[in-house]
Write a protein that holds these residues in place. Structure first.
Motif, PDB file in Angstrom:
ATOM      1  N   VAL A  20      -4.864 -21.120  97.035  1.00 34.74           N
ATOM      2  CA  VAL A  20      -6.253 -21.404  97.385  1.00 34.74           C
ATOM      3  C   VAL A  20      -6.918 -21.971  96.140  1.00 34.74           C
ATOM      4  O   VAL A  20      -7.055 -21.274  95.131  1.00 34.74           O
ATOM      5  N   ASP A  21      -7.296 -23.242  96.174  1.00 31.59           N
ATOM      6  CA  ASP A  21      -8.023 -23.877  95.072  1.00 31.59           C
ATOM      7  C   ASP A  21      -9.489 -23.951  95.457  1.00 31.59           C
ATOM      8  O   ASP A  21      -9.827 -24.387  96.571  1.00 31.59           O
TER       9      ASP A  21
ATOM     10  N   GLY B 119      -9.840 -25.419  99.063  1.00 32.22           N
ATOM     11  CA  GLY B 119      -8.722 -26.173  99.611  1.00 32.22           C
ATOM     12  C   GLY B 119      -7.531 -25.237  99.741  1.00 32.22           C
ATOM     13  O   GLY B 119      -7.134 -24.610  98.766  1.00 32.22           O
ATOM     14  N   VAL B 120      -6.976 -25.097 100.945  1.00 36.08           N
ATOM     15  CA  VAL B 120      -5.846 -24.211 101.198  1.00 36.08           C
ATOM     16  C   VAL B 120      -4.580 -25.048 101.308  1.00 36.08           C
ATOM     17  O   VAL B 120      -4.520 -25.988 102.094  1.00 36.08           O
TER      18      VAL B 120
ATOM     19  N   LEU C 199      -0.163 -25.236 101.449  1.00 40.19           N
ATOM     20  CA  LEU C 199       1.097 -24.584 101.784  1.00 40.19           C
ATOM     21  C   LEU C 199       2.221 -25.538 101.407  1.00 40.19           C
ATOM     22  O   LEU C 199       2.217 -26.701 101.813  1.00 40.19           O
ATOM     23  N   PHE C 200       3.160 -25.038 100.573  1.00 41.45           N
ATOM     24  CA  PHE C 200       4.263 -25.856 100.055  1.00 41.45           C
ATOM     25  C   PHE C 200       3.738 -27.120  99.375  1.00 41.45           C
ATOM     26  O   PHE C 200       4.298 -28.207  99.512  1.00 41.45           O
ATOM     27  N   GLY C 201       2.628 -26.983  98.662  1.00 46.02           N
ATOM     28  CA  GLY C 201       2.073 -28.092  97.904  1.00 46.02           C
ATOM     29  C   GLY C 201       1.274 -29.084  98.711  1.00 46.02           C
ATOM     30  O   GLY C 201       0.754 -30.049  98.154  1.00 46.02           O
ATOM     31  N   THR C 202       1.144 -28.867 100.016  1.00 47.42           N
ATOM     32  CA  THR C 202       0.387 -29.783 100.876  1.00 47.42           C
ATOM     33  C   THR C 202      -0.899 -29.112 101.327  1.00 47.42           C
ATOM     34  O   THR C 202      -0.870 -27.992 101.839  1.00 47.42           O
ATOM     35  N   ARG C 203      -2.002 -29.786 101.122  1.00 49.01           N
ATOM     36  CA  ARG C 203      -3.283 -29.211 101.513  1.00 49.01           C
ATOM     37  C   ARG C 203      -3.422 -29.227 103.033  1.00 49.01           C
ATOM     38  O   ARG C 203      -3.317 -30.278 103.669  1.00 49.01           O
ATOM     39  N   LEU C 204      -3.644 -28.035 103.597  1.00 45.67           N
ATOM     40  CA  LEU C 204      -3.792 -27.915 105.038  1.00 45.67           C
ATOM     41  C   LEU C 204      -5.244 -27.923 105.473  1.00 45.67           C
ATOM     42  O   LEU C 204      -5.579 -28.489 106.506  1.00 45.67           O
ATOM     43  N   LEU C 205      -6.111 -27.253 104.706  1.00 43.10           N
ATOM     44  CA  LEU C 205      -7.501 -27.082 105.109  1.00 43.10           C
ATOM     45  C   LEU C 205      -8.418 -27.345 103.935  1.00 43.10           C
ATOM     46  O   LEU C 205      -8.076 -27.057 102.782  1.00 43.10           O
ATOM     47  N   THR C 206      -9.581 -27.896 104.218  1.00 46.92           N
ATOM     48  CA  THR C 206     -10.656 -28.026 103.242  1.00 46.92           C
ATOM     49  C   THR C 206     -11.902 -27.419 103.871  1.00 46.92           C
ATOM     50  O   THR C 206     -12.377 -27.909 104.908  1.00 46.92           O
ATOM     51  N   LEU C 207     -12.405 -26.351 103.263  1.00 46.20           N
ATOM     52  CA  LEU C 207     -13.516 -25.601 103.849  1.00 46.20           C
ATOM     53  C   LEU C 207     -14.600 -25.364 102.806  1.00 46.20           C
ATOM     54  O   LEU C 207     -14.316 -25.272 101.602  1.00 46.20           O
ATOM     55  N   PRO C 208     -15.859 -25.265 103.259  1.00 42.10           N
ATOM     56  CA  PRO C 208     -16.929 -24.943 102.297  1.00 42.10           C
ATOM     57  C   PRO C 208     -16.831 -23.519 101.777  1.00 42.10           C
ATOM     58  O   PRO C 208     -17.249 -23.230 100.659  1.00 42.10           O
TER      59      PRO C 208
END
Length: 637
Positions: free
Chosen positions: A296-297, A315-316, A318-327
């Motif tokens: 979680v960045d 930014g969440v 998984l395996f180096g790939t961003r899945l979600l961008t949330l406020p």
């Protein structure tokens, strides 16, 4: 002044018989007493044999001493008999005692000691190979010497600590500076750095250069760390922290890395509150790998170990790939089985064929909370459930779904279409005095409450009994029976908190009831007394036995409302270690005999992730599901 505490020496004694005494005049007369005194031609005074030198309130004891009146230098040695030089300096901060193999007092008044130096002032001590004291500034400097010996300083006070380094300096204000491989220990904490400075007035320890702070509550690394030993507040820049989960059985460590960190490292002493760590522009994960499987960045991360982690500007990955961008995101770390997870769960089976499910829960701007779930299904498209707890003591939910699973032993592949249905609960709680404490345990909205009968969750402290209830009104369509009707239902339960009857054995009970009213003009009610038995033979094993007797009256147009068995016995066993989980569950029909529902689950940790598989059957429906558990962040079956 000086930071080193020295042994107080006795006041100078009068000359004993057979002793020689000499007085050297000056601003402060110097008195030398010894067994033998010799004045050389250049004026140097040589004393040997139990030498005692007194200058004002300062004293020195040695085996031999040399005094040069021209330069004012006084040198003393212990001699071959391994006798030690003992010096006592009475300055502004209190007496300073020096014990060494050799002590030299220069004409400027500075004292230089060498050879296993031991300095003492009050309760503070310092040990070194060499040391120098300046009475004018009160500064003490100590070195380890060419033999790579270390300087060790022990500082008493409100927060006692020990400083070990290649070189240590103490200035008049009491500030201690250490250089060259610094190690500072206090209580159960150890700090390592290239340089460190300790201010006893504020209790602040500042360390720079490859800093590592280790303690039972975790580890912090960085180029600069500031740690207040009194308030237990830590701050630093470009740091990495590793904090173990409160439960050692979990075998989980929270890893944080970012531009800056601050927070309460230990929390308030005796308060029982968990520590809180705030990370600016950093990364949070429970995977120690340099390239973590998940992370979680966020712009800001607030961690309360064992409770929750909250991120802002998230930014969440998984395996180096961003899945979600949330406020904003909040992840439950309590380990509750029904807590919302961080990542969607993959399922494969009869109801969905292939599907993804995600649960979430978040706080509202003006108070309260919202929760819900969403399922993306290859077979049944999309279904959701949502709830809001915003109106004080009356939680309220809104539910809508397309072809929700409604397992039944009567019809295979039974599903529901739910048009908006409203769910509500009784007001918060009442708890009258006396032995019968009846009250409503506040029930946060959750997907489980919307999809089934009311069930109790965590108990409030001191509550032995509780009454919980809810209602739901909406339009339901059942498939493949293709029955559609408006449905108003009420559910309630009086539960008895499980209590111990034998070591590791608990018994609990409940009386549950539900009634449904339908637009077809019929109604259907069920009353169900239940008895539960819990046995925990070890911390990792838990066995549960539930006996249920369901008494039904009336008729219902829906198969999903009908009871599966009038009398049933449920057996469940769970075994969970930090790296493996196994669960077995079976439901037996006590009237007709036979097994009509079962479930088997198994998961195993592989590096930072714990995949699992769940096989189940209920009636004619068989299902297989896959779970991806993130240790410390989400749970499996």
């Amino acid at each position: 002044m000086i930071l080193l505490l020295l042994l107080l020496l006795p006041a100078p004694a009068l000359s004993a018989p057979g002793r020689t005494r000499a007085t050297i005049p000056g601003d402060v007369p110097v008195v030398v007493e010894a067994n033998h005194l010799l004045r050389k031609g250049e004026g140097t005074l040589v004393a040997s044999g139990a030498v005692l030198v007194t200058r004002g309130n300062d004293t020195l004891r040695a085996h031999q001493a040399w005094y040069d009146p021209r330069s004012g230098e006084l040198r003393a040695e212990g001699g071959e008999t391994e006798a030690r030089v003992m010096a006592r300096v009475d300055e502004g901060e209190g007496p300073l005692a020096i014990e060494a193999g050799q002590v030299t007092r220069l004409g400027s008044g500075r004292l230089r000691a060498s050879g296993a130096v031991h300095l003492t002032r009050g309760q503070d001590t310092l040990q070194a190979h060499e040391a120098e004291y300046d009475p004018a500034s009160g500064e003490v400097q100590a070195w380890g010497g060419e033999s790579r010996a270390r300087v060790t300083a022990r500082l008493a006070g409100e927060t006692p600590l020990t400083v070990e380094a290649g070189r240590v300096t103490r200035v008049a204000a009491g500030v201690v500076r250490a250089f060259e491989g610094v190690v500072v220990t206090s209580d159960e904490e150890t700090l390592r750095a290239e340089q460190a400075e300790y201010d006893p007035q504020g209790g602040e320890l500042t360390a720079t250069g490859a800093v590592t702070l280790e303690a039972p509550q975790g580890r912090v690394q960085g180029e600069r760390v500031v740690y207040n030993l009194r308030t237990r507040v830590i701050a630093g820049g470009e740091v990495a922290a590793a904090v173990p989960a409160p439960d050692p059985e979990a075998d989980v460590t929270y890893h944080l890395r970012g531009q800056s960190i601050r927070g309460a490292w230990k929390g308030e002493p005796g308060s029982g509150l968990p520590q809180e760590i705030v990370l600016e522009r950093g990364r949070f994960t429970t995977c120690e790998s340099p390239r973590p499987h998940f992370s979680v960045d966020a712009r800001e991360i607030v961690l309360r170990p064992g409770q929750r982690v909250v991120g802002k500007g998230v930014g969440v990955s998984l395996f180096g790939t961003r899945l979600l961008t949330l406020p904003r995101i909040a992840v439950d770390l309590s380990g509750e089985k029904d807590a919302p997870g961080l990542f969607p769960r993959l399922s494969l089976g009869q109801p969905d064929t292939v599907g993804l499910r995600s649960d979430w829960r978040g706080t509202l701007p003006l108070g309260g909370a919202a929760s819900g779930y969403a399922v993306l299904s290859a077979r049944h498209l999309f279904r959701i459930g949502a709830g809001i707890d915003r109106f004080g003591s009356v939680p309220f939910g809104l539910r809508a779904g397309y072809k929700e699973e409604a397992s039944s032993r009567f019809v295979s592949g039974l599903t529901l279409t739910v048009l908006p249905a409203f769910t509500f609960y009784l007001p918060a709680a009442w708890s009258p005095d006396g032995p019968l404490q009846v009250g409503l345990e506040r029930m946060p909205p959750s997907a489980r409450l919307y999809s089934g009968d009311i069930e109790g969750e965590r108990w409030a402290p001191g509550r032995r009994y509780r009454l919980i209830a809810s209602g739901c009104a909406g339009r339901f369509s059942e498939h493949p029976t293709e029955v559609t009707a408006n449905r108003l239902s009420f559910s309630g339960a009086l539960e008895v908190r499980p209590f111990g009857v034998l070591p590791r054995v608990q018994v609990g009970g409940a009386l549950r009831g539900r009634v449904g009213y339908y637009s077809t003009g019929t109604r259907y009610g069920v009353v169900s007394p239940e008895l539960s038995l819990y046995w925990e033979p070890s911390r990792r094993d838990r066995l549960r036995l539930d006996w249920r007797h369901q008494i039904a009256r009336g008729t219902t147009p829906f198969f999903f409302d009908r009871i599966d068995a009038e009398r049933s016995l449920v057996l469940e066993w769970r075994n969970r270690t930090p790296r493996r989980a196994l669960a077995l569950k079976a439901e037996l029909d006590a009237d007709n005999g036979g097994l009509y529902a079962w479930e088997i689950g198994y998961s195993r940790r592989l590096e930072c992730l714990q995949p699992g598989i769940v096989l189940s059957q209920r009636g004619g429906d068989f299902g297989i599901g896959f779970t991806l558990e993130i240790p410390g962040l989400s749970t499996g079956f």
